[in-house]
Every structure is written in structure tokens, then in C-alpha cells.
Enzyme design. Structure first.
Site, PDB file in Angstrom:
ATOM      1  N   ASP A 214     -49.244  -7.246  14.405  1.00  0.00           N
ATOM      2  CA  ASP A 214     -48.238  -6.245  14.061  1.00  0.00           C
ATOM      3  C   ASP A 214     -48.329  -5.852  12.586  1.00  0.00           C
ATOM      4  O   ASP A 214     -48.513  -6.715  11.717  1.00  0.00           O
ATOM      5  CB  ASP A 214     -46.856  -6.846  14.363  1.00  0.00           C
ATOM      6  CG  ASP A 214     -45.732  -5.835  14.294  1.00  0.00           C
ATOM      7  OD1 ASP A 214     -45.733  -4.894  15.107  1.00  0.00           O
ATOM      8  OD2 ASP A 214     -44.850  -6.003  13.440  1.00  0.00           O
ATOM      9  N   ASP A 342     -43.822   0.868  21.660  1.00  0.00           N
ATOM     10  CA  ASP A 342     -43.128   1.584  20.579  1.00  0.00           C
ATOM     11  C   ASP A 342     -43.124   3.094  20.774  1.00  0.00           C
ATOM     12  O   ASP A 342     -42.594   3.814  19.920  1.00  0.00           O
ATOM     13  CB  ASP A 342     -43.788   1.281  19.227  1.00  0.00           C
ATOM     14  CG  ASP A 342     -43.360  -0.052  18.645  1.00  0.00           C
ATOM     15  OD1 ASP A 342     -42.284  -0.551  19.029  1.00  0.00           O
ATOM     16  OD2 ASP A 342     -44.100  -0.601  17.806  1.00  0.00           O
TER      17      ASP A 342
END
Length: 573
Positions: A214, A342
Site C-alpha cells: 500500500d 478503492d
């Protein structure tokens, strides 16, 4: 067509990836939340689809302020998902089928409930103090306490948008580029880097095959922490690929190379291609590939993600061509994706999700994506054409912290209708509704009496895996066939060159792939709702994948007649 260069070979270039969002994939306990045993139950489904790598969004212990991207222990599984023995079982089930397991690591920040941070905030002389980024306040001319600089959080909870959280106990601020419960680690500290390396080795030694990492490009910050002059997300110019970013990535790359492991790094807010190619060029030995965001920002408006914006096919062509050529010419590698946890659903965002065109659009996306140069990433539900949430969703149903913070900051100043319209288009919740397995209650996601943690999309009776697996002309089988053909012709589709065809056409996206031996393929996609006669001067010898049953006779007459949202992939003579 650019000049051909010899592409370096790697196992992960020939594979495809399927992303699982554990909370929404399959609930095996009747709790209303997905879990690892549920994923294990569906391994054969994934094998049948034809994917090679299964990537799990975070499963580690977490207070879940940001759906597991706030980790409180990197070696413990969050109890609703199961325990570490379930990870071992899933690993074994995948490996038995020739598949691999990839975990999601968040190493830019932790949860504020991680033991490291609990110690860090106790006192300024605590041994863990320097594991995070602490700074004293500034004071304005009136003596008011102010954050150390004007950097903004990516999840803005306050009118100021500050990325700094004041901690009264020690009268200092800590940096948190996301929500207040996600303090940023201080990668300048060698002990932090060693701890991150140890976490990677812990899981690699346990047989995991790699990581999605991430916001990995945020780990290095300009240590002078200057104020920013940017309009949005102030500060990114000082930490998105900061001064020591590639030094740190090389340290990670050395570990990954030792295990021949897969890696994909998320790298948002980077607009300099030279920084991105440094991360993935084969001779740099940093990461296998990266997620950049140039495609994902295409429909953002002038005031950010949740302001109205539009995109044109011509613009999309330019972006795809840019990255296809750039990576090929520099021996880098693309991570091919159009949706993930996302992002909204690709069929709703880049094609047409109305009932008349939804199925054709979903097949179009499959063919468009699978045959480009790079590793294809399929997000759960994408393979059956799942869509964005219904347009009648109210704010009470949204759970995305990014969306909720935006709403709380703008309600009363921006019309409710406009806000809800944009959330329905762009909220992260669009991708997080439970997987639609069948037409039974709750779409087969849970068999318990508990209500699913998020509302199942109303269209699950029309869109579900069970009906599509049985139908050889379904979206599922279009993905399956496309992945099979990609592997069968890897000299063309994995290692071959890319050439954009008919760049000026405003409805058709066409591209050609050419392998090192001269074998070639043509992919033609009609992104419009119109019938199109597309001039085709090239002769095909095989129809590889078609959304409507096209034959050689249909494609070799000098023009291809394309129905709305139709796509076809051809092997050329």
C-alpha cells in the site's frame, strides 16, 4: 510500432491476478462478514476462472477504521477472518492447484493501536518515539497553536484538512497522511525498516508468494517538512517518491529477489514517469510492477475526486498508449487494472451499466484489458460484471471513510443530490458490496441469519456467478477465454509490442500486438452504444475471443460491423 527490444522474462509477467476483498467475498460462519474459510471454499471457482495469483486485501489484526488498512499486528489475523492456520490452509489449497497467494502489506503507516505507536506516544524519550513522525507545534502571531506545516490528509476529517494530529500527552503532533488512527511510520529510522523487512520475511518464510504494498511511494518524506503551495493534497510533492524512496525500495527488492517473490506497489500522486520506471525497470530490482493512477483520475473534476468530471475515449487512448509504449520501451512492466477495492466498478465507469448494454460492456472490458501488455488484475465480481451501488442509496448506507469525511465537510454547502450523485459514481463502497454468488437470499454471500455487513446490490438475481458459470456465453466465460488465449499466445500478448490503431476514431479503441517472431493479433473494442462499421485492412486467421460470436467471415471483409459495446480479439495472418 516502436522498435522491438528483448523483454526480460519472469513468471509473474505470464500470470494473472485476482483480488479478494475478504470482508465481502464469502461468509462461511453466518456472521455477515466474509472470512478465510469462505475464500478456501471458493478456490476451485478461481481455478476454473483461470487466474494464477490470489491477492487478499488486508487480513491482519486491525480496529478497522479503514477496513484493515490500519494494522495493529502484522503477524496476527483479524479474528473475524479466522487465524493464521487458515492462511496456511489457503496457501496449500492454492499451491496444490498451481496457484499463488499474495498478501496486502501496509508499511507507510500502522494503526494507532499498534504496540509500537502505543509506546511511541507515551513520552518523548520512549525508545519507540522515533518510530513515528512527531513534531512540535507552530504558533501564529496571535499565539494560536498550529500544525507543523500545511500538508493535507488524504482522508480530510477537518476543515483545515491537516495531515497532523495533536497529541496532548506530549504536546506534539504526529503525521498521519490518512485518518487520525493511521500514524505514519518514520522510515528514516533503521529500526523501522528492519521491522518492515522482518514482517516480509515472516510471511515469505511461511510460503506466501509475494505482496501488494500500500502507498509504498509515501515512505520517504522530505525531512525539512516544508509548506506546500499545491491546491489539492498539499505536501505530496515532498513525500510521493521522496528523497530516499528508491533506496528503501531497493532494500525491499533485495528480499523479494531472494525469494523470487511477486510484488506490486501502489504509487499514487506521482506525475513523473522517470520515478515510476525506476521502481519497475528490470535492472533496478525494486518492484515487479506498480499501480499508478493516471487512468483512475480521468473522471475527477476540478475540485477533486468527488466533484463532477467527464472523460473522453480519445483521452483514454492517449493514456493507455503512453503507458504501453513507455513500459515496453524501458523494459518495465504494467499492472493492468480498471477496478479494485478503492475504485468504482469498471462497467459503470468506463462502459455502460444500463440493463440493455451491461453484459456486453462487461465482456468488452474483459477483452480490452486482458490482451494489453502487462499483468491483468481482476477484482472480485468484475468477472461477472458487477456494477456500482444502486442510485437510491442514502448516506446511511455508505461506509467508506473517505466518502463519509467528504460528506461531513461539505453537507450544507453542496447540494445533497450532487453529493449523492458523485458518491454513487466514485465511492469506494461501489466495489465493496458483497460478492454475488447466486440468486438465493443475500446473493449466497452468507447463509446465516445475520445481515451482511454491507447491503448486497439489488441486481444480484440478474448478476451472479452461479448462472454465469453454467452459461458458456457469459461474462465469466469471456474472462476465462481471454485469460486462456493470453497464455496460449504469450509471445504476442505477454512479451509482444503494442501499437495503437486508428487513434482518431471516437468510438472504437483498437490495438495491435506483435510478438518477437512476427506473429500478431488485433483487438477491436466499440466503447459506444452505436452500431459501427470499422475499416479493417488486416486479415485474420483465427477469432480468439468474441463477445457476439463473430466468425472469420464477419471480420475479413474489409470492415468489421460492431454492435454496441462489442469487442473481438483476432489472430492475424
Amino acid at each position: 510500432m516502436g522498435s522491438k527490444i528483448e523483454q526480460s522474462r519472469a513468471w509473474w509477467k505470464e500470470d494473472s491476478v485476482y483480488q479478494v476483498y475478504p470482508a465481502s467475498f464469502q461468509d462461511s460462519t453466518g456472521s455477515g462478514v466474509g472470512d478465510l474459510q469462505g475464500i478456501i471454499e471458493r478456490v476451485d471457482y478461481l481455478k476454473d476462472l483461470g487466474v494464477d495469483i490470489v491477492w487478499l486485501s488486508p487480513i491482519f489484526k486491525s480496529p478497522q477504521h479503514d477496513m484493515g488498512y490500519d494494522i495493529s499486528d502484522y503477524r496476527v489475523i483479524d479474528p473475524p477472518y479466522g487465524d493464521i492456520s487458515d492462511v496456511d490452509t489457503l496457501r496449500d489449497k492454492l499451491h496444490e492447484r498451481g496457484m499463488k497467494l499474495v498478501l496486502d502489506l501496509v508499511m507507510n503507516h500502522t494503526s494507532d493501536e499498534h504496540e509500537w505507536f502505543k509506546e511511541s506516544r507515551k513520552s518523548k524519550d520512549n525508545p519507540y518515539r522515533d518510530w513515528y513522525i512527531w513534531k512540535p507545534p507552530k504558533y501564529d502571531a496571535q499565539g494560536n497553536r498550529c500544525p507543523p506545516n500545511n500538508w493535507q490528509s488524504h482522508f480530510q476529517e477537518k476543515r483545515s484538512g491537516t495531515a497532523w494530529e495533536y497529541d496532548e500527552a506530549t504536546d506534539e503532533y504526529y503525521l498521519r497522511l490518512f485518518c487520525r488512527e493511521q500514524p505514519d511510520l518514520n522510515w528514516e529510522n533503521p529500526a523501522v525498516r528492519k521491522a518492515a523487512h522482518d514482517v516480509m520475511r515472516f510471511w515469505l518464510d511461511r510460503g506466501v508468494d509475494g505482496f501488494r504494498i500500500d502507498v509504498i511511494n509515501f515512505i520517504s518524506k522530505d525531512q525539512s517538512f516544508p509548506d506546500s503551495n499545491q491546491r489539492f493534497l498539499r505536501g505530496t510533492e515532498y513525500y510521493a517518491c521522496g528523497p530516499r524512496c528508491h533506496e528503501y525500495l531497493k532494500e525491499l527488492g533485495a528480499i523479494l529477489k531472494e525469494y523470487d517473490a511477486f510484488s506490486v506497489g501502489e504509487m499514487p500522486c506521482v506525475h513523473d514517469e522517470t520515478e515510476l520506471i525506476k521502481a519497475v525497470a528490470s535492472d533496478r530490482e525494486e518492484l515487479s510492477m506498480i499501480f499508478h493512477f493516471e487512468f483512475m483520475d480521468v473522471d475527477h473534476g476540478p475540485d477533486g475526486k468527488f466533484s463532477p468530471g467527464t472523460w473522453q475515449l480519445s483521452e483514454f487512448k492517449q493514456k493507455v498508449n503512453k503507458w504501453q509504449r513507455f513500459m515496453y520501451d524501458n523494459d518495465g512492466w504494467n499492472a493492468l487494472y480498471l477496478e479494485n477495492h478503492d475504485q468504482p466498478r469498471a462497467v459503470s465507469r468506463f462502459a455502460h451499466d444500463d440493463p440493455q448494454h451491461r453484459e456486453a460492456s462487461a465482456k468488452l472490458i474483459a477483452i480490452f484489458l486482458a490482451f494489453q501488455s502487462g499483468t491483468p488484475f481482476i477484482y472480485q465480481g468484475q468477472e461477472i460484471g458487477m456494477t456500482n451501488v444502486p442510485k437510491d442509496w442514502t448516506m446511511e448506507e455508505y461506509k467508506d471513510i473517505d466518502c463519509l469525511n467528504h460528506y461531513n465537510l461539505h453537507k450544507g454547502t453542496v447540494s445533497e443530490k450532487l453529493l449523492l450523485t458523485e458518491y454513487q459514481k466514485k465511492s469506494r463502497d461501489n466495489a465493496r458490496t458483497p460478492m454475488q454468488w447466486d440468486a438465493s437470499p443475500h446473493a449466497g454471500f452468507t447463509t446465516g441469519s445475520a445481515t451482511p455487513w454491507m447491503r448486497v446490490n439489488d441486481n444480484y438475481k440478474q448478476i451472479n456467478a452461479a448462472s454465469q458459470v453454467k452459461n458458456p456465453r457469459s461474462v465469466f466465460h469471456t474472462y476465462r477465454q481471454a485469460l486462456q488465449k493470453r497464455k496460449a499466445h504469450k509471445d504476442i500478448f505477454v512479451y509482444g509490442d503494442f501499437d495503437l490503431v486508428d487513434e482518431a476514431h471516437d468510438k472504437v479503441f483498437a490495438y495491435r500486438r506483435v510478438g518477437s517472431t512476427g506473429d500478431a493479433a488485433l483487438v477491436v473494442c466499440n466503447f459506444s452504444k452505436d452500431d459501427v462499421a470499422w475499416t479493417n485492412p488486416l486479415q485474420a486467421k483465427e477469432v480468439l475471443v468474441t463477445t457476439t460470436g463473430k466468425t472469420l467471415e464477419d471480420v475479413n471483409g474489409g470492415a468489421i460491423r460492431l454492435a454496441p459495446c462489442e469487442a473481438v480479439a483476432l489472430l492475424l495472418q
